[in-house]
Design a protein around this motif. Structure first.
Motif: not given
Lengths: 204, 173
Positions: B130, B134, B153
């Protein structure tokens, strides 16, 4: 079409080998959401693609480069005043570079504690550097453009790669103008912060 | 006609395995799913019938730096609530950050909750790489199993609204 089994096996082996090499060479990096989808990923690159021309103990080649804040900065202006950390990164808007200087940006106190200034340098032009570094927040250190003549300073230090970008390299120069630390790092990886801080501690 | 014998078969199997791995990125944590096994780098805290909020961050990430005071406020709100204090744990994982770098971040922002180092990106890769920051919300069930109820996110915005969402989405009382 008839293919001999031995040839087929050889092709399979070669293909498998290429796949294995690609698999093992997957890039690893984290990326801040600050850059959204604007980062170009060049994939895994040759770790080092130049031959450094300077060494620890020698006087650092002087240079003068334009800064994104305006005006020009010369390495020699810090002589007798500040230790200097040169942080060359390969290119704006690429993965590892984008998450390197923002880390340095929160440790100004650690640089100050060692009477050091940081100079960030790439071979990008000023407008590109301006747009890119704006995503990082307000930087406390000068960012310099080694764009024209292209990569002249990177070339002087022996860290201009064959594709025209700089290596991911750190040079620490003491107040006498002597190079005290060199880390020409694997371009695919960010050098850990502790490397710089330990080197600054060793200047004493 | 090509006869495929052992050597070729093994190579084909290897190719399928590697082909599947090459360029393949693990999926991001999915709401309703479970976290992959992150041991030995990280083990999920297990507050009984509680919640774990995981922040994936990096000391090199400008947005994580900007969000740090907000995440501290979240931690303080949780600690100030007699009810939530024992039920919600907050942890951070510094992806690509050495222990030294995580410690810099901790000191710089006076982070009071546990931060872990993922210097070799192993956790980051298992979580689908990610971008940062996040946030992942995980509900720990009484039997020790867990379920992801939040996976998103970016900064979480208003602290009170986010905390209320954590309580509502996880179903904790």
């Amino acid at each position: 079409m008839k293919i001999k089994k031995t040839s087929f096996d050889a092709i399979m082996l070669s293909f498998g080998g290429v796949l294995l090499a690609l698999f093992l060479a997957q890039p690893v990096f984290a990326l801040s959401d600050a850059y959204k989808d604007n980062i170009y990923n060049p994939g895994v690159l040759k770790p080092i693609d130049s031959k450094v021309k300077v060494k620890v103990g020698q006087r650092a080649p002087d240079f003068t480069l334009p800064a994104i804040a305006g005006g020009k900065i010369a390495l020699s202006q810090y002589r007798g005043k500040k230790n200097v950390v040169l942080s060359f990164v390969p290119a704006a808007w690429t993965p590892v570079c984008s998450d390197q200087w923002p880390g340095y940006n929160i440790v100004r106190d650690m640089f100050d504690a060692h009477d050091a200034i940081l100079l960030g340098i790439t071979v990008d032009n000023i407008p590109t550097l301006f747009s890119w570094t704006n995503q990082m927040g307000k930087l406390w250190f000068p960012v310099l453009s080694d764009f024209y003549p292209h990569g002249k300073v990177a070339q002087q230090y022996g860290i201009l790669r064959t594709d025209g970008v700089a290596e991911r390299a750190l040079f620490i120069i003491d107040k006498k103008g002597i190079i005290r630390y060199i880390d020409v790092h694997d371009i695919n990886q960010r050098p850990p912060l502790e490397g710089i801080i330990t080197a600054l501690e060793n200047l004493k | 006609m090509i006869k495929i014998k052992y050597g070729t078969s093994i190579m084909l199997m290897l190719m399928i395995l590697l082909g599947g791995s090459m360029g393949w990125t693990a999926p991001l944590p999915a709401v309703g799913g479970v976290l992959p096994d992150l041991s030995p780098n990280f083990s999920l805290p297990k507050p009984n019938d509680g919640v774990v909020i995981i922040e994936i961050f990096s000391m090199y990430c400008p947005y994580c730096q900007k969000e740090a005071p907000n995440v501290n406020k979240l931690y303080d709100k949780i600690q100030a609530s007699p009810n939530l204090k024992s039920k919600i744990r907050l942890v951070g994982i510094g992806v690509g950050n050495s222990a030294y770098e995580v410690d810099i971040f901790r000191k710089k922002y006076n982070v009071r909750f546990p931060l872990y180092s993922d210097g070799d990106f192993k956790i980051h890769q298992k979580l689908g790489e990610p971008r940062t920051p996040y946030f992942i919300g995980v509900k720990i069930n009484p039997d020790g199993s867990h379920r992801i109820f939040y996976s998103k996110l970016g900064e979480f915005g208003d602290v009170d609204a986010f905390l209320a969402a954590m309580v509502r989405l996880s179903g904790i009382k």
